[in-house]
Design a protein around this motif. Structure first.
Motif, mmCIF file in Angstrom:
data_model
loop_
_atom_site.group_PDB
_atom_site.id
_atom_site.type_symbol
_atom_site.label_atom_id
_atom_site.label_comp_id
_atom_site.label_asym_id
_atom_site.label_seq_id
_atom_site.Cartn_x
_atom_site.Cartn_y
_atom_site.Cartn_z
ATOM 1 N N ARG A 60 0.981 -1.009 -0.188
ATOM 2 C CA ARG A 60 -0.277 -0.226 -0.282
ATOM 3 C C ARG A 60 1.164 1.232 -0.314
ATOM 4 N NH1 ARG A 60 -0.379 -1.671 5.367
ATOM 5 N NH2 ARG A 60 -0.328 -0.473 6.519
ATOM 6 N N TYR A 61 2.430 1.111 -0.066
ATOM 7 C CA TYR A 61 3.166 1.987 0.466
ATOM 8 C C TYR A 61 3.739 3.016 -1.040
ATOM 9 C CZ TYR A 61 2.819 1.572 5.326
ATOM 10 O OH TYR A 61 1.988 1.518 6.583
ATOM 11 N N GLY A 62 3.521 1.981 -2.114
ATOM 12 C CA GLY A 62 3.567 2.263 -3.503
ATOM 13 C C GLY A 62 4.975 2.324 -3.312
ATOM 14 N N GLU A 63 5.514 3.338 -4.614
ATOM 15 C CA GLU A 63 6.954 4.028 -4.438
ATOM 16 C C GLU A 63 7.790 3.611 -3.466
ATOM 17 O OE1 GLU A 63 6.967 6.684 -7.756
ATOM 18 O OE2 GLU A 63 6.344 5.027 -9.157
ATOM 19 N N ARG A 64 7.185 3.986 -2.314
ATOM 20 C CA ARG A 64 8.149 3.930 -1.078
ATOM 21 C C ARG A 64 9.287 2.506 -0.774
ATOM 22 N NH1 ARG A 64 8.175 8.775 1.446
ATOM 23 N NH2 ARG A 64 6.474 10.683 0.981
ATOM 24 N N VAL A 65 8.803 2.107 -1.016
ATOM 25 C CA VAL A 65 9.197 0.931 -0.996
ATOM 26 C C VAL A 65 9.375 0.185 -1.675
ATOM 27 C CG1 VAL A 65 8.498 -1.695 0.306
ATOM 28 C CG2 VAL A 65 7.063 0.170 1.010
ATOM 29 N N ARG A 66 10.823 -0.550 -2.140
ATOM 30 C CA ARG A 66 12.046 -1.023 -3.204
ATOM 31 C C ARG A 66 12.250 -2.625 -2.173
ATOM 32 N NH1 ARG A 66 16.813 2.552 -4.343
ATOM 33 N NH2 ARG A 66 17.449 0.519 -5.289
ATOM 34 N N VAL A 67 11.529 -3.335 -3.474
ATOM 35 C CA VAL A 67 11.381 -4.856 -2.828
ATOM 36 C C VAL A 67 12.255 -5.701 -3.843
ATOM 37 C CG1 VAL A 67 10.494 -7.273 -2.648
ATOM 38 C CG2 VAL A 67 9.017 -5.202 -2.507
ATOM 39 N N GLU A 68 13.597 -6.100 -3.445
ATOM 40 C CA GLU A 68 14.629 -7.126 -3.897
ATOM 41 C C GLU A 68 15.050 -8.202 -3.621
ATOM 42 O OE1 GLU A 68 17.799 -4.019 -4.964
ATOM 43 O OE2 GLU A 68 16.824 -2.024 -5.604
ATOM 44 N N PRO A 69 13.970 -9.233 -4.179
ATOM 45 C CA PRO A 69 15.014 -10.585 -4.094
ATOM 46 C C PRO A 69 16.542 -10.580 -3.845
ATOM 47 C CG PRO A 69 13.063 -10.216 -4.497
ATOM 48 C CD PRO A 69 13.450 -8.947 -5.043
ATOM 49 N N GLN A 70 16.970 -11.502 -3.366
ATOM 50 C CA GLN A 70 18.517 -11.400 -4.080
ATOM 51 C C GLN A 70 18.491 -13.288 -5.449
ATOM 52 O OE1 GLN A 70 21.071 -13.512 -1.543
ATOM 53 N NE2 GLN A 70 22.488 -13.091 -2.143
ATOM 54 N N ASP A 71 17.571 -13.304 -5.152
ATOM 55 C CA ASP A 71 17.154 -14.940 -7.237
ATOM 56 C C ASP A 71 17.014 -14.050 -8.049
ATOM 57 O OD1 ASP A 71 14.913 -14.334 -6.076
ATOM 58 O OD2 ASP A 71 14.617 -16.156 -6.478
ATOM 59 N N GLU A 72 16.323 -11.945 -7.529
ATOM 60 C CA GLU A 72 16.360 -11.847 -8.715
ATOM 61 C C GLU A 72 17.088 -10.283 -9.422
ATOM 62 O OE1 GLU A 72 12.137 -10.480 -8.325
ATOM 63 O OE2 GLU A 72 11.556 -12.352 -7.339
ATOM 64 N N SER A 73 16.882 -9.817 -7.786
ATOM 65 C CA SER A 73 19.086 -8.614 -8.257
ATOM 66 C C SER A 73 19.886 -8.334 -6.950
ATOM 67 C CB SER A 73 17.091 -7.404 -7.283
ATOM 68 O OG SER A 73 16.134 -7.221 -8.056
ATOM 69 N N GLY A 74 20.064 -9.671 -6.846
ATOM 70 C CA GLY A 74 21.432 -9.678 -6.845
ATOM 71 C C GLY A 74 21.959 -9.327 -5.710
ATOM 72 N N LEU A 75 22.454 -8.884 -4.881
ATOM 73 C CA LEU A 75 23.156 -8.397 -3.322
ATOM 74 C C LEU A 75 22.274 -6.582 -3.887
ATOM 75 C CD1 LEU A 75 26.461 -9.239 -2.266
ATOM 76 C CD2 LEU A 75 24.302 -9.901 -1.629
ATOM 77 N N LEU A 76 21.645 -6.057 -2.358
ATOM 78 C CA LEU A 76 21.137 -4.825 -2.038
ATOM 79 C C LEU A 76 22.478 -3.331 -2.974
ATOM 80 C CD1 LEU A 76 18.955 -4.894 1.015
ATOM 81 C CD2 LEU A 76 18.656 -4.963 -1.492
ATOM 82 N N ASP A 77 22.158 -2.586 -3.536
ATOM 83 C CA ASP A 77 22.921 -1.686 -3.967
ATOM 84 C C ASP A 77 22.844 -0.227 -2.732
ATOM 85 O OD1 ASP A 77 24.781 1.021 -5.063
ATOM 86 O OD2 ASP A 77 24.134 0.435 -6.717
ATOM 87 N N LEU A 78 23.531 -0.773 -1.809
ATOM 88 C CA LEU A 78 22.935 -0.230 -0.778
ATOM 89 C C LEU A 78 24.099 1.567 -0.773
ATOM 90 C CD1 LEU A 78 23.855 -2.030 2.616
ATOM 91 C CD2 LEU A 78 21.772 -1.124 1.693
ATOM 92 N N PRO A 79 24.914 1.538 -1.360
ATOM 93 C CA PRO A 79 25.262 3.054 -1.261
ATOM 94 C C PRO A 79 25.102 3.688 -2.394
ATOM 95 C CG PRO A 79 27.465 1.439 -1.563
ATOM 96 C CD PRO A 79 25.877 0.772 -2.148
ATOM 97 N N ALA A 80 23.651 3.015 -2.993
ATOM 98 C CA ALA A 80 22.983 3.475 -4.167
ATOM 99 C C ALA A 80 21.698 4.319 -3.715
ATOM 100 C CB ALA A 80 22.577 3.279 -5.730
ATOM 101 N N PHE A 81 21.487 3.974 -2.389
ATOM 102 C CA PHE A 81 20.082 3.840 -1.869
ATOM 103 C C PHE A 81 20.224 4.993 -0.952
ATOM 104 C CE2 PHE A 81 17.038 2.554 1.957
ATOM 105 C CZ PHE A 81 15.984 3.247 1.012
ATOM 106 N N LEU A 82 21.780 4.376 0.251
ATOM 107 C CA LEU A 82 21.473 6.185 0.929
ATOM 108 C C LEU A 82 22.233 6.994 0.373
ATOM 109 C CD1 LEU A 82 24.412 4.233 2.974
ATOM 110 C CD2 LEU A 82 21.387 4.207 2.930
ATOM 111 N N GLY A 83 22.543 7.103 -0.723
ATOM 112 C CA GLY A 83 22.893 8.593 -1.947
ATOM 113 C C GLY A 83 23.739 9.640 -0.224
ATOM 114 N N GLU A 84 23.944 10.849 -1.086
ATOM 115 C CA GLU A 84 24.335 11.512 0.345
ATOM 116 C C GLU A 84 24.377 11.592 1.323
ATOM 117 O OE1 GLU A 84 27.974 12.764 -0.568
ATOM 118 O OE2 GLU A 84 27.401 11.499 -2.573
ATOM 119 N N PRO A 85 24.987 11.658 2.338
ATOM 120 C CA PRO A 85 24.581 11.964 3.755
ATOM 121 C C PRO A 85 23.927 13.678 3.683
ATOM 122 C CG PRO A 85 27.035 11.779 3.680
ATOM 123 C CD PRO A 85 26.701 11.796 2.564
ATOM 124 N N ARG A 86 23.215 13.345 5.008
ATOM 125 C CA ARG A 86 22.344 14.381 4.945
ATOM 126 C C ARG A 86 21.884 14.529 6.222
ATOM 127 N NH1 ARG A 86 16.758 14.617 1.082
ATOM 128 N NH2 ARG A 86 16.351 15.192 2.761
#
Length: 330
Positions: free
Chosen positions: A170-196
């Motif tokens: 129900r939260y739509g695009e705020r949620v990114r679901v990335e199973p490892q067998d579909e997307s590999g390991l989570l791209d944490l640097p891209a998700f975090l971005g620059e410090p704020r």
């Protein structure tokens, strides 16, 4: 906890130290290997209040005690919800829940207590790995309620193993679901971005994920990142423990903690009871005030600021800094 064990910042919310009893009113499959439990008071009374990040001790009919994050509606005063992952190396807790627990059974509960409290922020980044989604669900609901900006990155082995996907839908695009067998390991640097400065990062999951997050967030202020671990962090350094003196301030009695025993064991042998549960430095039950001395912190709960302050410790695992002595408020 058995599936979620706290590590990060203190600040206990709605902490209840005495155990009570609850009835299992619903058991449902939430994903492959994940069972959800709904618990209510046996006579319909209110349950103790709690806040996002809290967990309870669940005392099963076989006598096993494990800790689980509360993942239901914090505004529902009459029910708790937890989710239990079947662990391949289970010491009995998850196996009992999956194989033997039935609706209508009575269980013991302790708490709630909170070592993973959600602090106010304008923006949140949530990172979950597998069953680590459980403490984040109430946080997301709270962020929504307060109108904060937020996003969730949720990974798991497979989509079918990831619990509460329908609920998160129900939260739509705020949620990114990335199973490892579909997307590999989570791209944490891209998700975090620059410090704020206005952003807080909350993460829960297995050790490899949290270790990767620590690397990805290395340029963020340490106070921005709060994590919760399934099991205690390995703090072994290959050295041997030494004995030390410990004074119990309330009686003035001084005892010696042997090199092969914990502070908790030594205190118990001296006739002082300290409430404890996990005995791994993850649940926070045995937190004790330090009056004098420098603790050698070995828990997976305190953050760097708390460790530096040195005014509390978890006697199930922590000791005195070699060559020092401790005075505890016991």
């Amino acid at each position: 906890m058995s599936n979620v064990a706290p590590i990060h910042q203190r600040g206990h919310v709605a902490e209840q130290e005495s155990a009570g009893t609850a009835r299992v009113t619903e058991i449902r499959r939430e994903a492959d290997g994940v069972m959800g439990l709904v618990l209510t008071d046996p006579v319909g009374d209110r349950l103790p209040d709690w806040a996002p990040g809290a967990h309870i001790d669940l005392v099963l009919p076989d006598g096993t005690t494990r800790q689980y994050s509360l993942c239901g509606d914090r505004w529902d005063a009459h029910s708790y919800r937890v989710a239990v992952l079947r662990e391949p190396s289970s010491r009995g807790g998850s196996a009992f829940v999956h194989d033997s627990l039935r609706e209508g059974d009575l269980v013991g509960i302790g708490g709630p207590r909170n070592n993973f409290a959600l602090v106010p922020a304008a923006r949140y980044l949530f990172v979950a790995g597998g069953i680590g989604i459980t403490p984040l669900l109430p946080m997301i609901a709270q962020a929504e309620l307060l109108g904060a900006d937020w996003n969730l990155l949720y990974g798991g082995r497979t989509r079918t193993s990831m619990a509460f996907l329908d609920e998160l839908g129900r939260y739509g695009e705020r949620v990114r679901v990335e199973p490892q067998d579909e997307s590999g390991l989570l791209d944490l640097p891209a998700f975090l971005g620059e410090p704020r400065e206005d952003t807080r990062i909350y993460a829960c999951g297995p050790a490899p994920l949290l270790d990767a997050l620590a690397t990805a967030a290395a340029c963020w202020p340490s106070s921005s990142v709060r994590t919760e671990r399934f099991v205690a962090r390995d703090r072994s350094d290959g050295g041997s423990d030494t004995s030390f003196e410990l004074t119990l301030a309330r009686s003035g009695r001084t005892i010696v903690v042997g090199r092969s025993e914990t502070v908790l064991e030594a205190v118990a042998a001296a006739g002082v009871d300290v409430l404890s549960s996990c005995r791994q430095g993850t649940c926070g039950t045995c937190e004790t005030t330090v009056l004098v001395g420098r603790p050698d912190h070995r828990d997976s709960i305190l953050d760097d600021d708390d460790r530096q302050a040195g005014d509390c410790m978890f006697p199930c695992v922590s000791r005195a800094v070699p060559g020092d002595r401790l005075v505890l408020d016991l």
